[in-house]
Design a protein around this motif. Structure first.
Motif, mmCIF file in Angstrom:
data_model
loop_
_atom_site.group_PDB
_atom_site.id
_atom_site.type_symbol
_atom_site.label_atom_id
_atom_site.label_comp_id
_atom_site.label_asym_id
_atom_site.label_seq_id
_atom_site.Cartn_x
_atom_site.Cartn_y
_atom_site.Cartn_z
ATOM 1 N N UNK A 105 0.856 -1.185 0.000
ATOM 2 C CA UNK A 105 0.000 0.000 0.000
ATOM 3 C C UNK A 105 0.891 1.233 0.000
ATOM 4 N N UNK A 106 0.945 1.907 -1.151
ATOM 5 C CA UNK A 106 1.874 3.021 -1.356
ATOM 6 C C UNK A 106 1.242 4.051 -2.284
ATOM 7 N N UNK A 107 1.806 5.270 -2.343
ATOM 8 C CA UNK A 107 1.319 6.248 -3.325
ATOM 9 C C UNK A 107 1.560 5.733 -4.745
ATOM 10 N N UNK A 108 0.573 5.975 -5.595
ATOM 11 C CA UNK A 108 0.658 5.543 -6.989
ATOM 12 C C UNK A 108 0.254 6.690 -7.912
ATOM 13 N N UNK A 109 0.934 6.776 -9.030
ATOM 14 C CA UNK A 109 0.491 7.648 -10.113
ATOM 15 C C UNK A 109 -0.471 6.847 -10.970
ATOM 16 N N UNK A 110 -1.657 7.389 -11.201
ATOM 17 C CA UNK A 110 -2.693 6.669 -11.937
ATOM 18 C C UNK A 110 -3.018 7.412 -13.222
ATOM 19 N N UNK A 111 -3.048 6.660 -14.329
ATOM 20 C CA UNK A 111 -3.434 7.216 -15.622
ATOM 21 C C UNK A 111 -4.176 6.141 -16.398
ATOM 22 N N UNK A 112 -4.336 6.337 -17.694
ATOM 23 C CA UNK A 112 -5.111 5.403 -18.496
ATOM 24 C C UNK A 112 -4.515 4.002 -18.522
ATOM 25 N N UNK A 113 -3.237 3.877 -18.227
ATOM 26 C CA UNK A 113 -2.598 2.553 -18.246
ATOM 27 C C UNK A 113 -2.603 1.877 -16.887
ATOM 28 N N UNK A 114 -3.229 2.502 -15.877
ATOM 29 C CA UNK A 114 -3.341 1.863 -14.574
ATOM 30 C C UNK A 114 -2.637 2.611 -13.468
ATOM 31 N N UNK A 115 -2.380 1.899 -12.375
ATOM 32 C CA UNK A 115 -1.769 2.478 -11.172
ATOM 33 C C UNK A 115 -0.311 2.047 -11.092
ATOM 34 N N UNK A 116 0.576 3.014 -10.943
ATOM 35 C CA UNK A 116 2.010 2.759 -10.961
ATOM 36 C C UNK A 116 2.623 3.214 -9.641
ATOM 37 N N UNK A 117 3.153 2.280 -8.838
ATOM 38 C CA UNK A 117 3.701 2.669 -7.534
ATOM 39 C C UNK A 117 4.870 3.637 -7.683
ATOM 40 N N UNK A 118 4.916 4.605 -6.793
ATOM 41 C CA UNK A 118 5.959 5.627 -6.798
ATOM 42 C C UNK A 118 7.092 5.177 -5.887
ATOM 43 N N UNK A 119 8.302 5.454 -6.279
ATOM 44 C CA UNK A 119 9.458 5.116 -5.454
ATOM 45 C C UNK A 119 9.366 5.833 -4.109
ATOM 46 N N UNK A 120 9.570 5.086 -3.031
ATOM 47 C CA UNK A 120 9.519 5.659 -1.690
ATOM 48 C C UNK A 120 10.787 5.279 -0.931
#
Length: 445
Positions: free
Chosen positions: A363-378
């Motif tokens: 469970x982490x911050x994700x950038x979401x766009x038309x291609x889905x949810x992409x976890x952000x480096x933390x």
């Protein structure tokens, strides 16, 4: 767009529908299919939705079905919000665990494992059906234990299944509010597993505002997690934990409070919702008004035992309005319209937390766009958090293995390895106790 809601007779479905009614943009949901096995619950919820939509122009068309394959065909999005065994099952989970002196909460400890063992086989069947009948659909998983169930489904759907939870959103919102910050302008540095995460920073215009909160006892005592955990412990951690970590950090007190209660949370909700569904089935009663009254009581009593143990007082009015439906709507809009946004979600790790493998759902911050949810480096979690996350993920993997193999020995291992279960013998008795009350665990041999 067509949205299918599995568990469509569930009590929280009107929250999702209410959020859909606020969406006026192009490409919005126009058709909602409710699927449930209980026709009376479906009828009650359908009445609530009809009252919600009264007078709303271009409200989504709603229909209900008990046929799962029919519900899935043609879906663009599938919300999985099932409860295997119902609230009676949750009450059993709590009672069996408390009889052994361990926690029975539905996502944490023994109760979470029991719930996972009977839910994973059903969730896997759903995932396989989606892959076959609606291969282009996105699955948004609400079903608890959310991280575990999302990981089970991801083995068949890959990144097209995303788990959501409102706890991190609510926590970030409360911290921002206390600091006088607009949460829409803040970057919330949050990481962990579902119901097992920590806010390590809250950045506005590149500046971390969390140290200001941790240094001020008055500010720390002015919001729910500050009162729940105490200023001294939060300063020791240097972070703000998800509220569910109270079950770990104050386990003895939590178990004592739950054992002392007249009814478990599951029994309370079972009885409360039974009254709602009976009332909503009366054509002379406003189903929506009955739902509103029931929801207000439900939210006000959320985690009441933990707040009582900590002397945290009542929940604040701003925290009674839900939130997971807003996360779901934002996620759908980002994917369907490419309205890029950042959300805290349950997704496959992909190297985000270095202590876990790539396929582990985190469970982490994700950038979401038309291609889905992409976890952000933390940043890496501190050692104490890494240890707990790895221990609980190992338990989740044993639950998945037990559900796949049907092995009782593996199920015992899952219980025994959990940090909140203190004996292998207790683990064995838990498996026997749960198998005795849950027909859905008959597969364990």
């Amino acid at each position: 767009m067509r949205l299918t809601i599995l568990g469509g007779g569930g009590f929280r479905v009107p929250l999702v529908h209410g959020a859909l009614l606020t969406d006026r943009g192009a490409g919005r949901v126009t058709h909602v299919v409710l699927h449930d096995l209980d026709t009376d619950r479906l009828a009650a919820v359908t009445r609530v939705l009809a009252e919600q939509a009264a007078g709303v122009p271009d409200a989504p068309e709603v229909r209900a079905t008990t046929d799962l394959d029919e519900a899935l065909r043609g879906a663009d999005f599938v919300f999985s919000a099932i409860r295997v065994g119902g609230l009676e099952g949750r009450a059993h989970d709590e009672r069996v665990a408390l009889a052994e002196g361990v926690l029975g909460q539905e996502t944490v400890g023994a109760g979470g494992i029991a719930y996972g063992l009977r839910t994973v086989p059903v969730a896997v069947d759903i995932a396989r059906r989606v892959a076959r009948l609606a291969p282009d659909a996105w699955v948004i998983n609400f079903t608890n234990p959310a991280g575990l169930v999302t990981e089970a489904m991801s083995r068949h759907l890959g990144d097209r299944v995303v788990g959501i939870c409102d706890s991190p959103v609510g926590l970030g919102r409360r911290i921002a509010r206390v600091l006088g910050v607009d949460p829409r302008r803040a970057w919330i540095d949050y990481a962990g597993l579902n119901h097992l995460g920590w806010v390590r920073g809250l950045r506005v215009a590149g500046r971390d505002e969390l140290p200001r909160l941790l240094a001020d006892p008055d500010l720390l005592g002015s919001f729910e997690e500050g009162r729940l955990f105490g200023a001294e412990w939060l300063r020791s951690l240097g972070a703000i934990p998800n509220e569910y970590l109270h079950y770990y950090y104050f386990n003895r007190e939590a178990v004592h409070a739950h054992k002392r209660g007249a009814r478990t949370r599951g029994a309370f909700l079972r009885d409360q919702q039974a009254r709602f569904y009976e009332e909503a089935g009366n054509p002379d009663v406003s189903a929506l008004a009955a739902w509103d009254r029931t929801r207000a009581e439900r939210e006000a009593t959320y985690m009441a035992e933990n707040r009582e143990t900590a002397g945290a007082g009542e929940r604040e009015a701003d925290d009674l309005s839900g939130g997971y439906e807003k996360v779901a709507l934002a996620l759908m809009r980002a994917i369907a319209r490419d309205e890029r946004t950042t959300l805290i979600l349950n997704v496959r790790n992909r190297g985000t937390l270095s202590a876990l493998d790539s396929e582990a759902v985190v469970e982490v911050p994700c950038l979401v766009d038309a291609s889905g949810a992409h976890p952000v480096s933390v940043d890496p979690l501190p050692g104490h958090a890494t240890g707990l996350v790895c221990a609980v993920k190992a338990v989740e993997r044993e639950v998945l293995a037990a559900a796949e193999s049907g092995s009782r020995a593996t199920a015992v291992k899952a219980f025994a390895l959990h940090p909140l279960v203190d004996s292998v013998n207790v683990a064995r008795r838990l498996v026997d106790g749960y198998a005795a009350v849950h027909p859905g665990l008959a597969y364990l041999t």
